[in-house]
Design an enzyme around this catalytic site. Structure first.
Site, short mmCIF file in Angstrom:
data_model
loop_
_atom_site.label_atom_id
_atom_site.label_comp_id
_atom_site.label_asym_id
_atom_site.label_seq_id
_atom_site.Cartn_x
_atom_site.Cartn_y
_atom_site.Cartn_z
N ARG A 1 -8.41 -0.43 5.10
CA ARG A 1 -7.54 0.56 4.47
C ARG A 1 -6.20 -0.05 4.08
O ARG A 1 -5.53 0.46 3.17
CB ARG A 1 -7.28 1.73 5.43
CG ARG A 1 -8.49 2.59 5.69
CD ARG A 1 -8.11 3.80 6.52
NE ARG A 1 -6.84 4.33 6.04
CZ ARG A 1 -5.90 4.86 6.81
NH1 ARG A 1 -6.07 4.94 8.10
NH2 ARG A 1 -4.80 5.32 6.29
N ASP B 1 5.25 0.66 11.80
CA ASP B 1 4.01 0.03 11.34
C ASP B 1 3.90 -1.43 11.78
O ASP B 1 2.87 -2.08 11.53
CB ASP B 1 3.90 0.10 9.81
CG ASP B 1 3.54 1.51 9.34
OD1 ASP B 1 3.23 2.37 10.19
OD2 ASP B 1 3.55 1.74 8.11
N CYS C 1 -4.69 8.67 9.99
CA CYS C 1 -4.72 7.96 11.26
C CYS C 1 -4.47 8.92 12.42
O CYS C 1 -3.65 9.83 12.31
CB CYS C 1 -3.61 6.90 11.29
SG CYS C 1 -4.02 5.38 10.47
N LYS D 1 0.84 -1.20 0.00
CA LYS D 1 0.00 0.00 0.00
C LYS D 1 0.87 1.25 0.00
O LYS D 1 0.62 2.18 -0.75
CB LYS D 1 -0.90 0.00 1.24
CG LYS D 1 -1.60 1.33 1.48
CD LYS D 1 -2.41 1.34 2.75
CE LYS D 1 -1.66 1.76 3.99
NZ LYS D 1 -1.50 3.20 4.16
N ASN D 2 1.90 1.24 0.85
CA ASN D 2 2.69 2.46 1.01
C ASN D 2 3.60 2.76 -0.18
O ASN D 2 4.20 3.83 -0.25
CB ASN D 2 3.53 2.41 2.30
CG ASN D 2 2.66 2.63 3.52
OD1 ASN D 2 1.46 2.89 3.41
ND2 ASN D 2 3.27 2.53 4.70
C1 UD1 Z 1 4.63 6.87 6.18
C2 UD1 Z 1 3.75 5.66 6.06
C3 UD1 Z 1 3.29 5.19 7.44
C4 UD1 Z 1 4.50 4.98 8.35
C5 UD1 Z 1 5.39 6.21 8.35
C6 UD1 Z 1 6.68 6.01 9.12
C7 UD1 Z 1 2.64 5.86 3.94
C8 UD1 Z 1 1.38 6.07 3.18
N1 UD1 Z 1 2.60 5.96 5.25
O1 UD1 Z 1 3.82 7.89 6.74
O2 UD1 Z 1 2.57 3.96 7.29
O3 UD1 Z 1 4.04 4.76 9.66
O4 UD1 Z 1 5.75 6.58 7.00
O5 UD1 Z 1 7.39 4.93 8.61
O6 UD1 Z 1 3.68 5.59 3.35
N2 UD1 Z 1 6.78 14.73 10.39
C9 UD1 Z 1 6.93 16.06 10.75
N3 UD1 Z 1 6.73 17.00 9.77
C10 UD1 Z 1 6.39 16.68 8.49
C11 UD1 Z 1 6.24 15.31 8.15
C12 UD1 Z 1 6.45 14.36 9.13
O7 UD1 Z 1 7.23 16.38 11.89
O8 UD1 Z 1 6.23 17.60 7.68
C13 UD1 Z 1 6.98 13.69 11.44
C14 UD1 Z 1 5.74 12.85 11.70
O9 UD1 Z 1 4.84 13.49 12.56
C15 UD1 Z 1 6.37 11.62 12.32
C16 UD1 Z 1 7.71 11.50 11.56
O10 UD1 Z 1 7.95 12.77 10.99
O11 UD1 Z 1 6.62 11.83 13.67
C17 UD1 Z 1 7.72 10.47 10.46
O12 UD1 Z 1 6.59 10.66 9.62
P1 UD1 Z 1 6.62 10.32 8.07
O13 UD1 Z 1 7.80 9.46 7.77
O14 UD1 Z 1 6.45 11.57 7.30
O15 UD1 Z 1 5.30 9.45 7.94
P2 UD1 Z 1 4.31 9.39 6.70
O16 UD1 Z 1 5.06 9.62 5.44
O17 UD1 Z 1 3.13 10.23 6.98
#
Ligand code: UD1
Length: 430
Positions: free
Chosen positions: A409, A317, A126, A22-23
């Site tokens: 999902r 995850d 989420c 999915k990711n």
């Molecule tokens: C993706 C995955 C999710 C997984 C996560 C971490 C998808 C669709 N989802 O989510 O399943 O749990 O990676 O492996 O691929 N952060 C900030 N600022 C930002 C962006 C992120 O502070 O602008 C923080 C987030 O709050 C979190 C950390 O960075 O604490 C990591 O998040 P991120 O790697 O961005 O997660 P996602 O890409 O949303």
């Protein structure tokens, strides 16, 4: 609303086909906005998030056709989907659509790169912590985008000649921000160097697909990714990589219930750290021609401490599922969550099954109880909900999991895959 009823106690034995990730599928689908040609993706899982993104891309002007519904009759449900976005008809991603799935915010990268503007609602997704978008904004600003936040929307515009390549180092590793910056930089003027980039296999998959479309990306899979901007991208055909989270989830399910299962169409290299933790917990894991064999017979579950980390560390995850496994260990283990600040919602639900878990800040202490007892529980987010399913498989008696839309999902045909291995799992519609 659907619920899942599980009668626990059976060992798992058989073969589980692993779906496309999915990711990886989500950012790959979004990459189709970068070209007026057709991007064909194979092995796309049939999930609620994918369907939602199909609606969102359609709103921007993508023409989408689905075929190859069944690759192997009765087994996998991998689909081949063609995405053609000749013209972007709308550069706005509205709240009603983006709030249902956080990853849809990522359209901001391709829209800005191709059309020079994007108006994208701040995301939902989420409920696992605050999950801000500051890194996306900072990174796009580094590529010379002008960004304003107004009434819950991010309004982004590129300079007249398009985005401009730059050097940007993420202050924190973010999978989503790496995807977006990489996509945006493919069509920028000049070269972009992303430092402290995410190294997740899904980032590598996206980079490989973008390169097949004509992008010039190197360094994917390391912390420094270099993107040389090109004038335009073409179509391509790309197969979505196997879902490492689904793979790890079923491996933990087998470690928990006992049994002997082959996880097919997947790759051990995608989840070394998690498999090592499962091994240390007492399961035997070996490579087969087409995937991974997981066996646990007789031996008890041993306590193992883990800390979640960006790839190649233990994936956040899989944290909830591993906690499920540890509830039945002979001894005490500790799980520390470093990625999201509020990702322990499964703790109180696992406690309903008899688990003994206490929280102190970002660390959970799990005192293994040897056996769990079925109970009604509630799914709270995608990964937490599957931890309740696997705990239910190992618990004595009946577990009823409500709010299973979270599961839909991210897990393709979960009940069917488990039932084929001897589990008692059924969906109950009210
Ligand atoms: C993706 C995955 C999710 C997984 C996560 C971490 C998808 C669709 N989802 O989510 O399943 O749990 O990676 O492996 O691929 N952060 C900030 N600022 C930002 C962006 C992120 O502070 O602008 C923080 C987030 O709050 C979190 C950390 O960075 O604490 C990591 O998040 P991120 O790697 O961005 O997660 P996602 O890409 O949303």
């Amino acid at each position: 609303m659907d619920r899942i009823r599980i009668v626990g106690g059976n060992k798992l034995n058989g073969v589980i086909p692993i779906s496309g990730a999915k990711n990886a599928a989500l950012p790959l689908m979004i990459a189709s906005l970068l070209t007026d040609d057709t991007l064909t993706l194979e092995n796309v899982p049939h999930l609620a998030d994918v369907e939602q993104l199909i609606r969102i891309l359609g709103n921007h002007g993508a023409d989408i056709s689905v075929n190859g519904r069944r690759e192997r009759q009765g087994e996998s449900y991998a689909r081949t989907i063609h995405f053609t976005c000749r013209n972007i008809v709308d550069t706005t991603a509205p709240y009603e659509l983006v709030s249902k799935m956080r990853a849809s915010f990522w359209v901001i990268g391709p829209l800005l790169a191709r059309e020079g503007k994007a108006r994208v609602s701040l995301p939902g997704g989420c409920a696992i912590g605050t999950r801000p978008v500051d890194l996306f904004i900072e990174g796009l600003q580094a590529l010379s985008a002008n960004i304003e936040i107004d009434s819950g929307y991010v309004n982004a515009t590129a300079p007249a000649g398009g985005l401009i390549g730059a050097r940007y180092t993420f202050p924190k590793v973010s999978v989503g921000a790496t995807h977006v910056l990489m996509m945006a930089a493919t069509l920028a003027n000049g070269t972009t160097v992303l430092g402290n980039a995410a190294r997740e296999p899904e980032v590598v998959d996206l980079a490989n697909c973008l390169n097949a479309m004509g992008a010039k990306i190197t360094g994917q899979g390391t912390s420094t990714i270099t993107i040389e901007g090109v004038r335009s991208l073409s179509g391509a055909r790309h197969r979505v990589l196997p879902d490492r989270i689904e793979t790890g989830t079923y491996a933990m399910a087998v470690a928990m219930t006992g049994g002997d299962v082959i996880l097919e169409d997947t790759d051990m290299a995608l989840l070394d750290t998690a498999l090592e933790a499962i091994r240390r917990a007492g399961a035997e894991i070996t490579e087969t021609n087409s995937g991974i064999r997981v066996v646990r017979n007789g031996a008890g579950i041993k306590p193992v401490d883990i800390v979640t980390d960006p790839f190649p560390g233990f994936p956040t995850d899989l944290q909830a599922q591993f906690m499920g496994l540890m509830t039945m260990a002979k001894g005490t283990s500790h799980i520390t969550e470093t990625i999201f600040e509020n990702r322990f919602m499964h703790v109180q639900e696992l406690a309903r099954l008899g688990a003994k878990i206490s929280l102190s800040g970002q660390t959970a202490k799990i005192e293994g109880v040897g056996r769990l007892k079925g109970a009604p529980v509630m799914a709270t987010d995608l990964r937490a909900s599957v931890s309740l399913v696997i705990a239910g498989l190992a618990a004595e008696g009946e577990t009823m999991v409500s709010r299973v839309y979270h599961l839909d999902r991210g897990f393709e045909r979960l009940e069917e895959k488990l039932t084929r291995c001897g589990a008692h799992v059924e969906r109950v519609s009210d």
